[in-house]
Design an enzyme around this catalytic site. Sequence first.
Site, PDB file in Angstrom:
ATOM      1  N   ARG A  88       0.820  -1.207   0.000  1.00 31.27           N
ATOM      2  CA  ARG A  88       0.000   0.000   0.000  1.00 31.27           C
ATOM      3  C   ARG A  88       0.858   1.262   0.000  1.00 31.27           C
ATOM      4  O   ARG A  88       0.309   2.367  -0.008  1.00 31.27           O
ATOM      5  CB  ARG A  88      -0.853   0.002   1.262  1.00 31.27           C
ATOM      6  N   ARG A 127     -21.731  -1.129   1.718  1.00 25.56           N
ATOM      7  CA  ARG A 127     -20.962  -2.359   1.910  1.00 25.56           C
ATOM      8  C   ARG A 127     -21.336  -3.008   3.239  1.00 25.56           C
ATOM      9  O   ARG A 127     -21.573  -2.321   4.239  1.00 25.56           O
ATOM     10  CB  ARG A 127     -19.480  -1.985   1.915  1.00 25.56           C
TER      11      ARG A 127
HETATM   12  P1  AMP Z   1      -8.561  -3.284   3.637  1.00 24.39           P
HETATM   13  O1  AMP Z   1      -9.456  -4.357   4.112  1.00 24.39           O
HETATM   14  O2  AMP Z   1      -7.506  -3.765   2.669  1.00 24.39           O
HETATM   15  O3  AMP Z   1      -9.280  -2.066   3.098  1.00 24.39           O
HETATM   16  O4  AMP Z   1      -7.722  -2.782   4.915  1.00 24.39           O
HETATM   17  C1  AMP Z   1      -8.373  -2.241   6.050  1.00 24.39           C
HETATM   18  C2  AMP Z   1      -7.381  -1.419   6.866  1.00 24.39           C
HETATM   19  O5  AMP Z   1      -6.297  -2.263   7.306  1.00 24.39           O
HETATM   20  C3  AMP Z   1      -6.702  -0.277   6.111  1.00 24.39           C
HETATM   21  O6  AMP Z   1      -7.493   0.893   6.066  1.00 24.39           O
HETATM   22  C4  AMP Z   1      -5.432  -0.100   6.937  1.00 24.39           C
HETATM   23  O7  AMP Z   1      -5.704   0.573   8.154  1.00 24.39           O
HETATM   24  C5  AMP Z   1      -5.075  -1.541   7.298  1.00 24.39           C
HETATM   25  N1  AMP Z   1      -4.176  -2.147   6.281  1.00 24.39           N
HETATM   26  C6  AMP Z   1      -4.451  -3.173   5.435  1.00 24.39           C
HETATM   27  N2  AMP Z   1      -3.405  -3.447   4.646  1.00 24.39           N
HETATM   28  C7  AMP Z   1      -2.420  -2.578   4.981  1.00 24.39           C
HETATM   29  C8  AMP Z   1      -1.096  -2.339   4.511  1.00 24.39           C
HETATM   30  N3  AMP Z   1      -0.573  -3.046   3.491  1.00 24.39           N
HETATM   31  N4  AMP Z   1      -0.377  -1.370   5.124  1.00 24.39           N
HETATM   32  C9  AMP Z   1      -0.880  -0.647   6.129  1.00 24.39           C
HETATM   33  N5  AMP Z   1      -2.127  -0.791   6.606  1.00 24.39           N
HETATM   34  C10 AMP Z   1      -2.909  -1.738   6.043  1.00 24.39           C
END
Ligand code: AMP
Length: 214
Positions: A88, A127
Site C-alpha cells: 500500500r 458495503r
Molecule cells: P482493507 O481491508 O484492505 O481495506 O484494509 C483495512 C485497513 O487495514 C486499512 O485501512 C489499513 O488501516 C489496514 N491495512 C491493510 N493493509 C495494509 C497495509 N498493506 N499497510 C498498512 N495498513 C494496512
Amino acid sequence: MKIVMLGAPGAGKGTQAKMIAAKYQVPHISSGDIFRANIKNGTELGKKAKEYMDQGLLVPDDLTVDLVIDRLSWEDCKNGYILDGFPRTIPQAKTLDAALEKIGERLDFALDVDVPDENIVTRMSGRRACVGCGATYHIVYNPSKKGDICEVCGDQLILRDDDKPETVQKRLSVYHEQTQPLIDYYADQGILKSVDGTRDMNDVFAAIAAILEA
Ligand code: AMP
C-alpha cells in the site's frame, strides 16, 4: 501467477481478488483480513492495528510488512497468490520486490481496479461485512441472499467502522497520498493493467480474466 491488486478502498478489488482466487486456484491474501482476524482473536497485533484502522490510517510498516511477506512463504503460495491490500506504499512495494528477488521470483501483474472518488463513498456506505468470516457484500451490487445474514457462515452482516462515511473520506485521502503512486511504480515495471471498476462485478471479472489469459 503472482498478482497484486490495486485500487481505492471500495473499488471492488477484494471481490475481484476472491473471484480470481477461486477461478485460478491460488490463495487470496488480504492484509486487511489478516488484521481483522487478529482483532477478532484479541491479539496484541490486533489491538495495535485497530487503533490505526478505525481512524482510516495505514497500520505502520513494522506491524505489516513481515507479517504479509512471511505468509507468502507458506506451501499454498507455491503456485502463486493474489495480494489484496498489500503493498500500500512505495516502501512496502520495494520490500516485497526485494524479498521476491532474493528467491528468484517476481510479480506477474499489478491489476488496478479503477473507480472515481465520486462513486466510492456511495458504494462504501452500502458495503456489509460478516462479523464471523469477513465475507463482504453490497446491499445494491452484491446483496446476501439471506438479507443481513452471511450466506457463507450464517453470522451477522454489519457496516464496518472503517466503511463509515467520515472514515472513508480519510481512507481515500490516504489512498491518494500513499497508495496511488504504486500505479506509476508498477507501470514502470511494465506489469500494470487497469480495468474499469465502475461496471458490474461480473463484467469487471471478465476483463480481468481476459488480461490474465492473454
Ligand atoms: P482493507 O481491508 O484492505 O481495506 O484494509 C483495512 C485497513 O487495514 C486499512 O485501512 C489499513 O488501516 C489496514 N491495512 C491493510 N493493509 C495494509 C497495509 N498493506 N499497510 C498498512 N495498513 C494496512
